[in-house]
Scaffold this active site. Sequence first.
Site, short mmCIF file in Angstrom:
data_model
loop_
_atom_site.label_atom_id
_atom_site.label_comp_id
_atom_site.label_asym_id
_atom_site.label_seq_id
_atom_site.Cartn_x
_atom_site.Cartn_y
_atom_site.Cartn_z
CB CYS A 1 -0.90 0.01 1.23
SG CYS A 1 0.10 0.02 2.72
CE1 TYR B 1 23.62 -6.84 2.17
CE2 TYR B 1 24.39 -6.70 -0.09
CZ TYR B 1 24.65 -6.77 1.26
OH TYR B 1 25.94 -6.78 1.69
N1 LLP Z 1 31.51 -6.18 5.55
C1 LLP Z 1 30.76 -5.33 6.27
C2 LLP Z 1 31.25 -4.89 7.57
C3 LLP Z 1 29.54 -4.86 5.77
O1 LLP Z 1 28.81 -4.02 6.49
C4 LLP Z 1 29.10 -5.30 4.50
C5 LLP Z 1 27.82 -4.82 3.94
C6 LLP Z 1 29.89 -6.22 3.80
C7 LLP Z 1 31.10 -6.62 4.34
C8 LLP Z 1 29.48 -6.80 2.47
O2 LLP Z 1 29.35 -5.83 1.50
P1 LLP Z 1 29.07 -6.27 -0.03
O3 LLP Z 1 30.27 -7.06 -0.49
O4 LLP Z 1 27.86 -7.11 -0.02
O5 LLP Z 1 28.88 -5.01 -0.76
N2 LLP Z 1 21.47 -3.43 1.43
C9 LLP Z 1 22.40 -2.77 0.54
C10 LLP Z 1 23.83 -3.15 0.82
C11 LLP Z 1 24.20 -2.99 2.28
C12 LLP Z 1 25.60 -3.42 2.60
C13 LLP Z 1 25.79 -3.52 4.07
N3 LLP Z 1 27.09 -3.94 4.48
C14 LLP Z 1 22.01 -3.07 -0.91
O6 LLP Z 1 21.03 -3.80 -1.12
O7 LLP Z 1 22.63 -2.57 -1.83
#
Ligand code: LLP
Length: 418
Positions: free
Chosen positions: A346, A375
């Site tokens: 909604c 995510y």
């Molecule tokens: N290490 C730490 C301490 C983190 O906080 C994160 C992600 C990662 C590693 C992994 O990051 P990646 O390789 O996945 O970029 N919800 C958002 C992304 C949030 C990321 C949070 N931290 C999205 O959907 O784009």
Amino acid sequence: MNYIYSKVSSKKNFFGNTDPFQLSEKFGTPLYIYNENILRKRCRDMKGLISYPKFTVNYSPKANSNIELLKIIRDEGLRIDAMSPGEIYINLLAGYRAEDIFYISNNVSEDELRYAIHAGVLISVDSVSQLETYGKINPGGKVAFRLNPGIGAGHHEKVRTAGQKTKFGIEMNSIPEVKRIIAAYNLRLTGINQHIGSLFMDGDAYLRSTTNILSVARQFDDLEFIDLGGGFGIPYQKQADQPRLDLKDLGNKLSDIIHAWIHEYGKEIEFKIEPGRYIVAESSILLGKVNAIKTNYKIKYIGTDLGFNVLIRPAMYDSHHDVEIYRQNDIPSWKEETVRIVGNICETGDIIAKDRKLPEILENDIIGVLDSGAYGYSMSSNYNNRLRPAEVLMEADGNHRLIRKRDTLEDLARNFIL
Ligand code: LLP
């Protein structure tokens, strides 16, 4: 069965021995499908990033913590991070050993720190104040800290986790304070970590931040590891042939920096990275069903069951996900039109794909949302008392199996005191 518009999944034979229609009939929609071969390939890409014997990859399970995927990732030889006691708990359940888990904490209670200490998991603290709390609880213990190297990266300001405008990490100027508390509580600093943000498509900021963390690390004699963080991006615009992040180039440059630093430091310590998205994003297609179509004041809306409770990234960060169209009979769409694909929640912001030029979509078509493995489910919710979806794994041999049941109506009432 006609794959009306499915360049990406057809090329990869994503659906193995089945097809999106059979899957949605058997399990219902919305439905997350994961492809094991792609998941394993991405684990291997990351393991091969740096040529250095003591290089390890910690998967970041906030991107997706389905236990079956965690087991596959473990089988590929990756270790794992945790961001909460819940992640520690699920990681242990998936068979990771305590010593393979690195708890990167942020503003946590003493109880949470005790939980991790009890579990035998190494903790990284995110502030001088939390370092002191840790010291009080566990004097003489091993600990790491998260550095804010002053340089951030990422696809949206909400996910840039280093630099001047973020709550994360200990700033470079506070290192003398860190040293004071380490000495006061006789702590053993075993590592320094950073994570500059999520989704970069060129390695420039990552490389610059690496130089910064290494300059700080040089000031500590007895480190066992340095963790450079995650954030490696994937091409979300595959239908427009968006190029991939050049891992070979980034890996070569990182290897050079690391080897030079090790030479100077005089000890071959471990180097870690923490990818989440890169490991899981491309392994999944989210299926949803077209329930209604209408035109409101010149905008054509394709109404699906893909509400933002199922995949919040477009609503939250204006993120782009390519979509595919699958149709049960063999009638192709001859014309293209610009449409807005929306969900059943909604709010006007409940848009999964905004103003896309696509072959004409019909009621009962199935929509496939690409690159939804990171995510996606992990940020899904019961908003509007909607049920979180089921998850299915396409195994390496092309067969499939259910790896998480869809919520039931009873699940919605589970914690009420009735
Ligand atoms: N290490 C730490 C301490 C983190 O906080 C994160 C992600 C990662 C590693 C992994 O990051 P990646 O390789 O996945 O970029 N919800 C958002 C992304 C949030 C990321 C949070 N931290 C999205 O959907 O784009």
